[in-house]
Structures are given as C-alpha cells and as structure tokens.
Design a protein around this motif. Sequence first.
Motif, PDB file in Angstrom:
ATOM      1  N   GLY A  30      69.897 129.283  24.836  1.00  0.00           N
ATOM      2  CA  GLY A  30      69.899 128.027  24.479  1.00  0.00           C
ATOM      3  C   GLY A  30      68.820 127.484  23.549  1.00  0.00           C
ATOM      4  N   ASP A  31      68.295 126.248  23.639  1.00  0.00           N
ATOM      5  CA  ASP A  31      67.355 125.618  22.674  1.00  0.00           C
ATOM      6  C   ASP A  31      65.859 125.782  23.103  1.00  0.00           C
ATOM      7  OD1 ASP A  31      67.600 123.642  24.547  1.00  0.00           O
ATOM      8  OD2 ASP A  31      68.066 122.112  23.003  1.00  0.00           O
ATOM      9  N   GLY A  32      65.719 126.200  24.214  1.00  0.00           N
ATOM     10  CA  GLY A  32      64.223 126.474  24.713  1.00  0.00           C
ATOM     11  C   GLY A  32      63.392 125.321  24.973  1.00  0.00           C
ATOM     12  N   ASP A  33      64.252 124.199  25.456  1.00  0.00           N
ATOM     13  CA  ASP A  33      63.398 123.018  25.792  1.00  0.00           C
ATOM     14  C   ASP A  33      63.677 122.572  26.988  1.00  0.00           C
ATOM     15  OD1 ASP A  33      66.131 122.043  25.676  1.00  0.00           O
ATOM     16  OD2 ASP A  33      65.976 120.561  24.862  1.00  0.00           O
ATOM     17  N   HIS A  34      64.215 123.552  27.965  1.00  0.00           N
ATOM     18  CA  HIS A  34      64.369 123.044  29.224  1.00  0.00           C
ATOM     19  C   HIS A  34      62.936 122.939  29.955  1.00  0.00           C
ATOM     20  CE1 HIS A  34      66.678 122.774  32.962  1.00  0.00           C
ATOM     21  NE2 HIS A  34      65.979 123.777  33.610  1.00  0.00           N
ATOM     22  N   GLY A  35      62.161 123.773  29.586  1.00  0.00           N
ATOM     23  CA  GLY A  35      60.603 123.632  30.585  1.00  0.00           C
ATOM     24  C   GLY A  35      60.094 122.142  30.046  1.00  0.00           C
ATOM     25  N   GLY A  95      77.929 123.768  28.339  1.00  0.00           N
ATOM     26  CA  GLY A  95      76.490 123.705  28.293  1.00  0.00           C
ATOM     27  C   GLY A  95      76.185 124.492  26.551  1.00  0.00           C
ATOM     28  N   ARG A  96      75.067 124.402  26.219  1.00  0.00           N
ATOM     29  CA  ARG A  96      74.503 124.684  24.649  1.00  0.00           C
ATOM     30  C   ARG A  96      74.614 126.286  24.815  1.00  0.00           C
ATOM     31  NH1 ARG A  96      71.415 121.333  21.809  1.00  0.00           N
ATOM     32  NH2 ARG A  96      70.561 120.220  23.712  1.00  0.00           N
ATOM     33  N   ALA A  97      74.172 126.860  25.982  1.00  0.00           N
ATOM     34  CA  ALA A  97      74.251 128.463  25.804  1.00  0.00           C
ATOM     35  C   ALA A  97      75.383 128.973  25.636  1.00  0.00           C
ATOM     36  CB  ALA A  97      73.491 128.893  27.207  1.00  0.00           C
TER      37      ALA A  97
HETATM   38 MG    MG Z   1      67.813 123.527  26.358  1.00  0.00          MG
END
Ligand code: MG
Length: 582
Positions: A401-406, A546-548
């Motif tokens: 994904g884009d790394g913003d989940h956290g 989703g994005r992934a």
């Molecule tokens: Mg994300």
Amino acid sequence: MTRLFNDPTSFATEAREGFAAANGAYVCAAQGGVISRTPAAAGTVAVVIGGGSGHYPAFAGFVGPGLAHGAAMGDLFASPSAQQILAIAKAAENGGGVLLGYGNYAGDVLNFTTAQEWMRGEGIACESIAVTDDIASAPPDHEAERRGIAGDLAVFKIAGAAAAAGIPLDEVARIARHANARVRSFGVAFGGCTLPGATEPLFSVPPGRMALGLGIHGEPGIEESDVPSADALAGRLVEVLLGELPTGIDRAAGKRAVPILNGLGSVKHEELFVVFRRIAELLERAGVQLVTPQVGEFCTSFEMPGASLTLVWLDPELERLWLAPAESAAFRIGATQAEYATARQTDPVGPEPSTHPTDAPTVASAASRGAAPSVLASLEAVHDRIIDAAEELGRIDAVAGDGDHGIGMVRGSRAARDAAAHAVAAGNGAGTVLRCAANAWSDRAGGTSGALWGLMLRALGDALGDREAPDAAAVASGVADAVAAVRQRGGAEPGDKTMVDALVPFSRTLSWEVTAGAPLAHAWCDAAAAAETAAAATATLTPRKGRARTHGARSLGTPDAGAHSFALIAIAIGKTLRKDNR
Ligand code: MG
Ligand code: ADP
C-alpha cells in the motif's frame, strides 16, 4: 542529483530551448537567451535581466508583460557572456534605453558592465542594477558587496512596472536602486546540489545539519546548526531579517512588506507552507502588514534542499509598482492579488467541522451513562495500542500500500478518544459517546481505514443506543452490524485480504460465545484471538480490494495492515474489558 540530461555540456542550452518551446506565449528564443513576446512599447525602457542557468525561475521565468523584456542566460551557475547580454539587450531595446538587472556576482558584474559599455558605445542609453539582497554575504557596512538571491524578483518586478508605466530610464534606474535598498533576504540549506553529469554534490552539509546563510552556488554559510522544526526555522528567518531593517526603516511595526519564501530547489511547497504559516504569525505579531505574500520557487540552486526568506519593505511608490499587473512564465500579479493585497484568511470559511453526530441528542438513561466511561476506557486502550504499533503498521502498509496506515490510525484513534472524553464529560450515554468517537475518527484519520472505522463505531453506537446498559448480547449484535456495514460499503469479501478477513471470524466467535452464555469479556477475548489468527493468515493471500491490490503479489508473506491493526485493537479492548470485570 540531476538525472535527466543528455550531454551535460549542452544541458543549459537544451533547457533554454525547452523553456522557450513551452512558453511561446511569453518568450521567443533569441541568441544568448530569450526575449519577451510582448516588446517594450516604443520609447519606453527595456528591462533586461540575466545570470547563470540552474536558478529557474530566475531568470527566464520572469520575462513577460509588466516584468522583464529579455533574459540573457548563461551556462550552469555561470554568467552569460557580454556578447550574449548585448545581443539580448539590443533585441529588446525599443528606443527608451535599457536597464540591465542581475545578481551581484563577480562574473555577472564583469559581463554586464562590459555589455553596458558596449551599449553606450553604440549610442544606446543603458543603466544597470546589481541586486544585493542576501544579508548573509557581507556585513551591513559593506552592503554593496552582498550577492543577489530571491530579492532579484522584487527588484526586477518593480523596475519592469516602472518601465511599463513609461517612466524614463534614469528614473527607472533610481527606482530599481531604491527597491534594491529595501529588499533583504536570508537563506538556509540542508544539503548541496549536483550538477548534470557530476558524480559529487558541489558541496555538502552534514546529515541532520543546516547551513545558515549559504549562497546559491554553494558559497559557504556563516554558521551551522541542527535542522530545526519548521516553526523554529521560521522564527530564525524572521528574527534575522527583523534584526537588519533597511536604512530609512526605524522599526518594523506598522510597516508594509512583501514576504517571499523561496524554495531553493527540492523543498516541497507544502513544507514551505508549514514554515510560512509561522512566518506570517511572527511578522504580524511584530506589527508588519503582509502584502501579497509569495511562497514558492523564485531563485533556486538546482535541486538544493533549502529555503530563503525575503522581505520587500514597501513605500507607496514601491507598493504601487509591485502591485501593477505582470505576467510571465513563473510569476504573475493580477487584479485579484492587487485587490486583496493584504487579505489573510485566518478563520476557516464556514462552520468548524463538527465531530458530533447530527441527530438530535437522546436523553441517556443512567445505565447507559454509567457504561460510557468503559467505552472511553476502551478507546484509550485502542489509542495506546495503536501508538505502540504505528511504525509496524506503516511498514506493513508500505509493502503493497502507501505506508500511511499507522499514521492514519494514530490520528483517528486519538481524535476518537478525545471526542469520547468530551462526550462522557458532557454526560452522554454509551451510544452517543461511540457515535461522537466515530465521527471524529473518520473526520481526522483520512484514508480507507479511517472511513471504515468511522462506519464501524457508528454502527456499534447506533446499535447500543443511550437507553439500555449495553449487555453482551447488544455488543455482539452491534459488532455484527458494524461488520455488515463495512462489508456493504467496502464491498470486500472474506479472502480479499482486507480487514474483513479479521472482522468476520471476530464477530462470528463473539456471537457464538455470547449466545452460548459466555460473559462479554471472555467472549471478546476469544473473538480477539480468532481475529489475531485470521489476520496472521492473510499473509498467504493476495489482495483483491483496496490500494494494495495493484501490488498484490508483492504482499505475499505479509499480513494485511488493516486486518492486523484490527486484531491488535480487539486484543487491547479485551484486556480492558477483563480489567473492568475485576
Ligand atoms: Mg494506506
Ligand atoms: P489507504 O488504503 O486509504 O491508505 P489505510 O492505509 O489506512 O488506508 O488502510 C488500509 C487498509 O484498509 C487495508 O489494509 C485494508 O485492511 C483496509 N481496506 C482497504 N479497502 C478495503 C475495503 N474495500 N474493505 C475493507 N477494508 C479495506
């Protein structure tokens, strides 16, 4: 690092050709640079600027109506030759003489002075202005030795407006000198720049450090410090510039000034805006009236990471000329900017977004109000758990994904916790507390998971309501509603590698155990364990939602970020419920 070039020795020429090809509305390519598509009116002064390449939009980006009539463009970081300057000046001249404008560097001074002599030798009236705005480059008693940086724009713009107004050459030159005396800049850099074809940066700044007062060709700074926060940098820039007001300005309070926050090549506009937010506050606190603030790139040093702040201290003459309409490839001032010269929007337009549900508040029963603090305790536990896991969640999301989940989960869970605390303090029941938390979470978290968490908490809040004390059966059925809402809105099925993969076994286990008579805390913990197992098992799946999904294969071996965070949250709430029961 410059990546895109052909023969490095042709870089500046090819960039000039491309610039002209892209900006035919403003410029025509000419021997040695570009000239304005809109010539100086007959008998008016032509403003001809120039300098080395690598500083875009200085200088060619400032050629156009109301601004400069031509730009002589040298090689990378190298002055244009006197021949180039002469050719451009003669092409731009239209009977009113020429004002040459450039930054105060030895090579430029030499070549522009020579060109000026040649012009005069040919009987063409010619004056010049060397811009000296960079206060780091020489002390106040040696102002004439200072070099020019983003203050170039202000001086050229004001001179261009004077020329366009038909003011004669001597007077245009006087105004340009006056503008130059009223412009001050100071810059910092976090690293160097690497010219096309070079393997090493021209200079370097140690990692984590910042050079203050560094020049746009890598001339050494006057000081070094650790890289500060955006606000601290703003404070430093403002402090330095307010510490050296131009002659004739005794105090900043009550004065009008144009602030120009200039990115030096690889600082994001958004970063500049974060810095400018504080600069504006500080200048206003000092009593300075900000006129048409400029934030962007005006004089760069290739891809140098760094920024400079310029203040143009106005008087009525300078302000009128600064605000006169101008349009070029990289800069424009039009009617709107002039009309709203000092407008500053400090309050959000329209009402503050509310974190409260729009439905009329219900009167909560004592039982439901009594349960509200447990809801808050759970949301506090959720936030604490997410804070601990934020980095890991970001890493997992970054795999496909884009790394913003956290980051998103931290923002969402914090807002939810805070909104819940408010709602509890205001005496609300469990349902309303959850719905307040839901709205805050989806409003603040952003992203897909933020929207879905908002949906879940809201469904749970709606199911629990504010009348009954939420018992195990009500919670299990509220969770089932929440899961149904996610599946309906997001359209993901089990096996698609989303949080649904953890939600479904969680809800199913919770319902089974509660129906079989297990107490809530017990049933919840077993359900959380099921969610944990299911989340871990998503590692073997490839995402279909989703994005992934676009990087599906890459995520094999890594669990789904949203399923994993859900399991962590379920476990954390289980622990809180256990504690509550004791
Ligand atoms: Mg994300
Ligand atoms: P974004 O994808 O917008 O960057 P996050 O990174 O915060 O949002 O969340 C990503 C997570 O959202 C995924 O790991 C997945 O669990 C969940 N997700 C994405 N799309 C869906 C969907 N259609 N249904 C359910 N969950 C989804």
